[in-house]
Design an enzyme around this catalytic site. Structure first.
Site, PDB file in Angstrom:
ATOM      1  CB  CYS A  29      -9.734  12.707  15.221  1.00  0.00           C
ATOM      2  SG  CYS A  29     -10.678  11.859  16.479  1.00  0.00           S
ATOM      3  CB  CYS A  62      -0.881  -0.032   1.244  1.00  0.00           C
ATOM      4  SG  CYS A  62      -1.649   1.541   1.598  1.00  0.00           S
TER       5      CYS A  62
END
Ligand code: SAH
Length: 566
Positions: free
Chosen positions: A430, A163
């Site tokens: 967040c 990835c």
């Protein structure tokens, strides 16, 4: 319009997860993988009364912000929702997302946000930034062993060995694990049958130390021929910790409770450096952290340094302050703060994390940080009640830092912060929706929004982190209060209708329009109705508070007239 119909759609906006939004025939359509500025041929997937979901059949005119995604499988994989969008535009989108939430949910005004919002802090090179990866292990249709990521909203694994958000070392590690499994006929875990052994491979990489941790999450209590695995993994440079974690439950939660180290240490070490100035130049000041497989540790080290450095800058410490760091995890922010403050108190719900925090303080020679296990909304009120009037270091801190999970701060925690009256509050978030909700509560309680800075911790995804500075409004332009507005209304001669009744009237007569207590108070004041003695309006004209927009002011005036208050 029917399901499966195709139609031309211009994408004019972007949703919270980076999905494209366009309007057609009075309906709003949400389209995955379509970007703002694209003109597409859309196919209707799901239709509701005035909105629907569609997919991209063909891109007719590509958006000027489209770039060639580096990852060939970014559309299938659930990880990167906006990889095809230019990085500058991604940063702009994230800034807008935070701003919109502060406007819509927080009720802050455009003018106010213009003054406090700073541009999103981006990365120099937004790939290979993650220090942690969790690859599920399974089989493809032909029965071949695969590792990869779950396709979006499913549990089918898209094979991936490298990835581009993760470190290149992952590929070699996954290959070693697969070879070990094949050689020893070890089956991957099958969610449907509950059989098979290996569920996930968790890899952590210390960017500054190059130390590697591998932890296999297994549906069992031992690994056959584990020496084979150790032999293969220890050939990889930097291997520091090999362990397995037992998870025999039928659950989506990746890690189980017990971890057993089978080679090397049970943790890796990483350093976080302080960065300075506008360009976030790395300094020599660094703190070492020990990270075990279960600990929470920010996944993007480059951006974490910027985030924590900003939090520290906003805290404005001189060495004399006492500071609470709520939701402190393994003490990452606390130890940064401790270097510049007199005393830091950390609070965290996970006992293991607090153990790590205490260890981290000790390996860095930090003696002015104390940590408590528990819920912020329980620990903070307890300390406040037991120390108020006796020990100001604990009950009247100079600064409070909060870094809660996505659901934001508990109301009780916010109320206690308001009682403790720190000079500054630094909010690391967040999730900008819960951030906006909580900031409104703090600002209504006497704080002023000073700075909002989004930080891109998760390039190519729709997520965004923010750091916010709030400071107490000065005593001479702010009268601080705790009052029940309805109680005030019921007893005072100033009003005839309660705030709730005014809100209800406004909503009923204006298509569900919502107005805050603050706006009602502002309009009342404008109309010459005297407010209760302690009501929290700024005294000076230039004190920053959201100002009631004209449209809402008109609606409130109507309500006041209806109740014969003016
Ligand atoms: N500040 C740390 C951790 C932030 S993540 C860092 O930057 O690394 C949020 C943390 O809040 C997690 O460690 C989580 O375990 C903790 N947490 C969740 N709910 C909590 C609560 N009610 N009270 C205290 N801590 C909580």
């Amino acid at each position: 319009m029917n399901k499966n119909d195709c139609f031309k759609l211009k994408i004019t906006d972007m949703g919270v997860d980076g999905e494209g939004i366009g309007k057609y025939d009075g309906m709003t359509f949400f389209v995955k993988d379509a970007l703002i500025g694209d003109e597409i041929l859309a196919r209707a997937l799901k239709l509701k009364k005035n909105y629907g979901y569609a997919r991209v059949e063909e891109i007719l005119t590509p958006s000027p912000y489209r770039v060639e995604p580096k990852c060939p499988i970014h559309r299938q994989c659930g990880g990167c929702q906006i990889q095809a969008l230019s990085y500058e535009k991604q940063l702009e989108f994230k800034g807008e997302k935070v701003r919109n939430n502060l406007l819509r949910i927080g009720g802050f005004s455009e003018e106010e946000l213009d003054q406090v919002m700073e541009p999103t802090v981006g990365m120099d090179e937004p790939y290979r930034y993650r220090n942690k990866a969790q690859f599920p292990v399974g089989k493809d249709k032909e029965g071949n062993l695969i590792t990869g990521f779950y396709a979006s909203r499913t549990h089918s694994i898209i094979p991936v060995t490298d990835c581009l958000l993760g470190v290149s070392e992952n590929e070699e590690i996954l290959l070693a694990v697969k070879n070990y499994m094949q050689k020893n006929h070890i089956e991957p875990y099958d969610e449907k049958t509950g059989k098979g052994l290996i569920r996930h491979v968790l890899i952590r990489f210390g960017f500054t130390t190059k130390e590697i941790m591998v932890c296999l999450i297994i549906n069992g209590t031992k690994l056959q021929n584990q020496k084979d695995l150790i032999d293969a993994l220890t050939k990889i440079d930097g291997m520091t910790s090999i362990s397995f974690n037992v998870n025999t439950r039928n659950t989506n939660v990746i890690l189980g409770d017990r971890t057993e180290c089978i080679w090397g240490q049970s943790y890796i070490t990483d350093y976080i450096h302080l960065r300075e100035g506008k360009d976030f130049t790395t300094t020599d000041t660094a703190i070492a952290y020990r990270i075990s497989p279960q600990s929470f540790y920010q996944v993007n080290p480059e951006q974490t340094e910027k985030l924590y450095s900003l939090a520290l800058e906003y805290a404005g410490l001189t060495g004399q302050e006492s500071v609470w760091d709520l939701y402190c995890g393994i003490g990452t922010i606390s130890l940064f703060l401790a270097q510049k403050a007199k005393q830091v108190y950390g609070v965290e719900i996970v006992p293991q994390a607090i153990e790590d925090a205490r260890n981290n303080a000790s390996i860095n020679g930090i003696t002015n940080a104390e940590f408590f296990v528990g819920k912020a909304e329980e620990v903070l009120p307890e300390f406040y009640e037991s120390h108020k009037g006796k020990d100001d270091t604990m009950s009247r801190p100079d600064v409070i830092v909060v870094d809660p999970p996505r659901k934001g701060c508990d109301r009780l925690c916010l109320d206690t912060i308001l009682k403790m009256q720190p000079v500054r509050v630094v909010y690391v978030s967040c999730d900008s929706a819960t951030l906006a909700r909580d900031l409104r509560i703090l600002c209504d309680g006497g704080y002023e929004l000073k700075k909002v800075r989004p930080v891109d911790q998760f390039a190519h995804t729709g997520h965004v982190e923010s750091v916010v500075l709030l400071s107490q409004q000065k005593a001479d332009d702010y009268l601080e209060v705790e009052i029940d507005l309805d109680e005030l209304d019921a007893t005072s001669a100033e009003t005839k209708a309660t705030y709730e009744e005014i809100k209800k009237y406004v909503a009923e007569h204006n298509d569900g329009m919502k107005v805050s207590n603050l706006y009602i108070a502002q309009v009342k004041k404008k109309c010459g109705i005297e407010l209760g003695q302690n009501f929290n309006l700024p005294k000076s004209e230039n004190a920053k508070q959201p100002q009631c927009p004209k449209e809402k002011e008109d609606a409130i005036v109507e309500a006041l007239k209806a109740f014969q208050m003016i």
